[in-house]
Design a protein around this motif. Structure first.
Motif, PDB file in Angstrom:
ATOM      1  N   ALA A   1     -77.288  38.337  80.652  1.00 40.09           N
ATOM      2  CA  ALA A   1     -76.601  38.603  81.921  1.00 40.09           C
ATOM      3  C   ALA A   1     -77.397  38.056  83.101  1.00 40.09           C
ATOM      4  N   LEU A   2     -78.712  38.185  83.070  1.00 40.52           N
ATOM      5  CA  LEU A   2     -79.544  37.676  84.165  1.00 40.52           C
ATOM      6  C   LEU A   2     -79.492  36.154  84.230  1.00 40.52           C
ATOM      7  N   ILE A   3     -79.549  35.511  83.073  1.00 38.18           N
ATOM      8  CA  ILE A   3     -79.501  34.048  83.032  1.00 38.18           C
ATOM      9  C   ILE A   3     -78.150  33.540  83.533  1.00 38.18           C
ATOM     10  N   GLU A   4     -77.084  34.240  83.161  1.00 41.95           N
ATOM     11  CA  GLU A   4     -75.740  33.809  83.556  1.00 41.95           C
ATOM     12  C   GLU A   4     -75.523  33.904  85.059  1.00 41.95           C
ATOM     13  N   THR A   5     -76.099  34.911  85.706  1.00 34.64           N
ATOM     14  CA  THR A   5     -75.894  35.066  87.148  1.00 34.64           C
ATOM     15  C   THR A   5     -76.860  34.191  87.937  1.00 34.64           C
ATOM     16  N   ASN A   6     -78.153  34.336  87.611  1.00 36.80           N
ATOM     17  CA  ASN A   6     -79.196  33.558  88.285  1.00 36.80           C
ATOM     18  C   ASN A   6     -79.060  33.597  89.799  1.00 36.80           C
ATOM     19  N   LYS A   7     -78.638  34.738  90.355  1.00 37.93           N
ATOM     20  CA  LYS A   7     -78.539  34.877  91.796  1.00 37.93           C
ATOM     21  C   LYS A   7     -79.825  35.482  92.351  1.00 37.93           C
ATOM     22  N   PRO A   8     -80.342  34.973  93.445  1.00 41.11           N
ATOM     23  CA  PRO A   8     -81.537  35.579  94.033  1.00 41.11           C
ATOM     24  C   PRO A   8     -81.218  36.956  94.602  1.00 41.11           C
TER      25      PRO A   8
ATOM     26  N   ALA B   1     -83.763  38.570  96.417  1.00 38.61           N
ATOM     27  CA  ALA B   1     -84.796  38.836  97.412  1.00 38.61           C
ATOM     28  C   ALA B   1     -84.293  38.804  98.840  1.00 38.61           C
ATOM     29  N   ALA B   2     -83.129  38.210  99.058  1.00 38.72           N
ATOM     30  CA  ALA B   2     -82.642  38.071 100.430  1.00 38.72           C
ATOM     31  C   ALA B   2     -82.522  39.416 101.130  1.00 38.72           C
ATOM     32  N   ASN B   3     -81.966  40.429 100.443  1.00 39.90           N
ATOM     33  CA  ASN B   3     -81.866  41.743 101.077  1.00 39.90           C
ATOM     34  C   ASN B   3     -82.836  42.753 100.451  1.00 39.90           C
ATOM     35  N   GLU B   4     -83.624  42.297  99.477  1.00 46.23           N
ATOM     36  CA  GLU B   4     -84.677  43.107  98.860  1.00 46.23           C
ATOM     37  C   GLU B   4     -84.166  44.463  98.380  1.00 46.23           C
ATOM     38  N   THR B   5     -82.942  44.494  97.881  1.00 47.12           N
ATOM     39  CA  THR B   5     -82.407  45.754  97.362  1.00 47.12           C
ATOM     40  C   THR B   5     -82.772  45.901  95.887  1.00 47.12           C
ATOM     41  N   LEU B   6     -83.204  47.094  95.544  1.00 51.00           N
ATOM     42  CA  LEU B   6     -83.548  47.376  94.167  1.00 51.00           C
ATOM     43  C   LEU B   6     -82.290  47.668  93.366  1.00 51.00           C
TER      44      LEU B   6
ATOM     45  N   LEU C   1     -94.742  51.278  71.483  1.00 50.14           N
ATOM     46  CA  LEU C   1     -94.063  51.950  72.586  1.00 50.14           C
ATOM     47  C   LEU C   1     -94.050  51.093  73.847  1.00 50.14           C
ATOM     48  N   ARG C   2     -93.619  49.870  73.686  1.00 54.56           N
ATOM     49  CA  ARG C   2     -93.500  48.952  74.814  1.00 54.56           C
ATOM     50  C   ARG C   2     -92.274  49.318  75.634  1.00 54.56           C
ATOM     51  N   PRO C   3     -92.343  49.325  76.967  1.00 55.13           N
ATOM     52  CA  PRO C   3     -91.145  49.585  77.774  1.00 55.13           C
ATOM     53  C   PRO C   3     -90.060  48.562  77.482  1.00 55.13           C
ATOM     54  N   LEU C   4     -88.841  49.035  77.296  1.00 52.65           N
ATOM     55  CA  LEU C   4     -87.713  48.163  77.005  1.00 52.65           C
ATOM     56  C   LEU C   4     -86.557  48.552  77.918  1.00 52.65           C
ATOM     57  N   VAL C   5     -86.090  47.595  78.710  1.00 53.86           N
ATOM     58  CA  VAL C   5     -84.962  47.829  79.606  1.00 53.86           C
ATOM     59  C   VAL C   5     -83.687  47.625  78.801  1.00 53.86           C
ATOM     60  N   VAL C   6     -82.927  48.711  78.613  1.00 56.15           N
ATOM     61  CA  VAL C   6     -81.680  48.633  77.844  1.00 56.15           C
ATOM     62  C   VAL C   6     -80.459  48.781  78.738  1.00 56.15           C
ATOM     63  N   GLY C   7     -80.685  49.158  80.010  1.00 52.23           N
ATOM     64  CA  GLY C   7     -79.584  49.295  80.947  1.00 52.23           C
ATOM     65  C   GLY C   7     -79.988  48.814  82.329  1.00 52.23           C
ATOM     66  N   LEU C   8     -79.100  48.084  83.004  1.00 53.14           N
ATOM     67  CA  LEU C   8     -79.380  47.564  84.339  1.00 53.14           C
ATOM     68  C   LEU C   8     -78.081  47.537  85.140  1.00 53.14           C
ATOM     69  N   SER C   9     -78.133  48.151  86.316  1.00 55.25           N
ATOM     70  CA  SER C   9     -76.990  48.120  87.224  1.00 55.25           C
ATOM     71  C   SER C   9     -77.462  47.528  88.549  1.00 55.25           C
ATOM     72  N   ASP C  10     -76.890  46.394  88.921  1.00 56.42           N
ATOM     73  CA  ASP C  10     -77.295  45.701  90.133  1.00 56.42           C
ATOM     74  C   ASP C  10     -76.068  45.037  90.754  1.00 56.42           C
ATOM     75  N   GLU C  11     -75.631  45.551  91.895  1.00 57.35           N
ATOM     76  CA  GLU C  11     -74.424  45.032  92.529  1.00 57.35           C
ATOM     77  C   GLU C  11     -74.613  43.599  93.008  1.00 57.35           C
ATOM     78  N   THR C  12     -75.819  43.270  93.502  1.00 51.89           N
ATOM     79  CA  THR C  12     -76.082  41.916  93.977  1.00 51.89           C
ATOM     80  C   THR C  12     -75.908  40.896  92.858  1.00 51.89           C
ATOM     81  N   LEU C  13     -76.401  41.260  91.670  1.00 51.89           N
ATOM     82  CA  LEU C  13     -76.288  40.363  90.524  1.00 51.89           C
ATOM     83  C   LEU C  13     -74.960  40.513  89.791  1.00 51.89           C
ATOM     84  N   GLY C  14     -74.216  41.546  90.114  1.00 51.64           N
ATOM     85  CA  GLY C  14     -72.953  41.772  89.432  1.00 51.64           C
ATOM     86  C   GLY C  14     -73.123  42.204  87.997  1.00 51.64           C
TER      87      GLY C  14
END
Length: 381
Positions: free
Chosen positions: A317-324, A326-331, A344-357
């Motif tokens: 999903a990140l590769i497909e969007t590839n939108k920056p 940093a412009a509004n620095e929203t988390l 026990l390595r941290p693994l991100v299994v869920g991500l919600s980001d409106e900027t990236l869609g």
């Protein structure tokens, strides 16, 4: 969709303040629960917020014995709340074993031979040697009196005595007959790769018994509770304690219980391990969010850096969007972070980001006893 996220949701302010608080505010007083004393710190089950029981959406449990099993097809992980419950479950397990132990020792039909055979694995070699020595020195070797050091009352008059068992912390338990202020103290550690209970030290002032651990090697594999037992996600229902063993093996090996030749893990080591994991996870989240909102953010660079910490779905999903971003620095408005693999390595299994869609999340079933590797999710979903 977002409301079903695990409660590992971050914003920058919470990240900077609450994580620092978690790393420093670790001490809590003893607390009373159900008439028993528990050592609190930050690992009380009341403080936990485990995921809700949900339907298994995009959830594929994988049996170890399934034909054609391929370890590359699934992620296997535990939740942060599981590690916190493991500490309290270890206390509860030992309380149940001791409750059985003292219920039988005060029973009218006490059978010394059967009792000895059943509870031999509960005693470390030094304790077994000392209680035999006690019986030989004080009672002409009568095997019945091997068990006298475990009760402050004369063993011959112990029938129908009820005992109050209290956890004092640091692996020490006190056992006091109801209505009596004279007690016995036992140190019961979690031993072996499956971290089962073993009594390593005993103090009985009523009979002038003080058994200390002189050699921590070879304490044994511990006592396995045969009756059905359940604490949170940990259980041995139907003699299936797979998930307990899975987490216990990780803790035992990480804390070097086997390398130190002592064969057990202390409460202090277990809590220190949990603290290290929490600090590692907190640092990861800080770095992850900082890189995600950095002025020079690009998806390929970001995904490459965190390739070992992202599921396939999120990487794609990140590769497909590839939108920056940093412009509004929203988390991101939501993150689901679990602990992946034996390290026990941290693994991100869920991500919600409106900027990236992007709006990806996982629903988890809290029942893990039938899964060989804790929780597994298919990498392609």
């Amino acid at each position: 969709m977002k409301k079903t996220f695990l409660p590992i949701l971050l914003c920058l302010a919470a990240l900077c303040s609450s994580c620092n608080k978690q790393m420093t505010d670790n001490d809590m007083p003893y607390v009373e629960k159900d008439g028993r004393t528990f050592y609190g710190r930050s690992y009380l089950v009341e403080d936990l917020n485990p995921p809700p029981i949900t339907q298994r959406q995009n959830f594929k449990p994988q049996s170890f014995y399934t034909a054609g099993y391929n370890s590359n097809t699934d992620y296997s992980f535990v939740l942060d709340s599981d590690l916190k419950q493991f500490y309290q479950a270890g206390i509860d397990l030992r309380m149940k074993v001791l409750d059985n132990f003292y219920s039988q020792i005060s029973g009218a039909n006490f059978n010394n031979s059967d009792f000895s055979n059943q509870y031999r694995p509960l005693l470390a070699p030094n304790v077994r040697a000392e209680i035999r020595k006690y019986a030989k020195t004080n009672h002409d070797g009568d095997d019945l009196y091997m068990w006298q050091p475990f009760t402050p009352l004369p063993i011959v008059s112990k029938i129908y005595v009820r005992y109050q068992i209290t956890y004092e912390g640091d692996d020490w338990f006190s056992i006091t007959p109801m209505g009596d202020d004279t007690g016995v103290r036992l140190r019961v550690v979690l031993a072996g790769k499956n971290m089962m209970p073993v009594i390593t030290e005993l103090k009985n002032p009523a009979f002038d018994v003080n058994i200390a651990i002189t050699d921590s090697k070879g304490v044994g594999k511990g006592y396995t509770l045969k009756q059905e037992w359940e604490y949170g996600v940990f259980n041995n229902k139907g003699y299936n304690n797979t998930y307990w063993n899975y987490v216990a093996n990780i803790v035992y090996n990480t804390c070097n219980g086997h390398k130190a030749d002592k064969g057990f893990i202390t409460e202090a080591e277990l809590l220190a391990f949990a603290d290290r994991i929490e600090r590692k996870r907190a640092q990861f989240l800080q770095d992850f969010c900082a890189d995600l909102t950095a002025p020079n953010y690009t998806a390929p660079t970001f995904v490459q850096k965190y390739s070992g910490n992202l599921t396939t779905a999120i990487s794609s999903a990140l590769i497909e969007t590839n939108k920056p971003t940093a412009a509004n620095e929203t988390l991101p408005s939501g993150l689901q972070v679990v602990l992946y693999g034996k390290e026990l390595r941290p693994l991100v299994v869920g991500l919600s980001d409106e900027t990236l869609g992007i709006d990806i999340h996982k629903n988890f079933d809290v029942h893990r006893n039938n899964l060989w590797y804790g929780i597994s999710i298919n990498k392609d979903k």
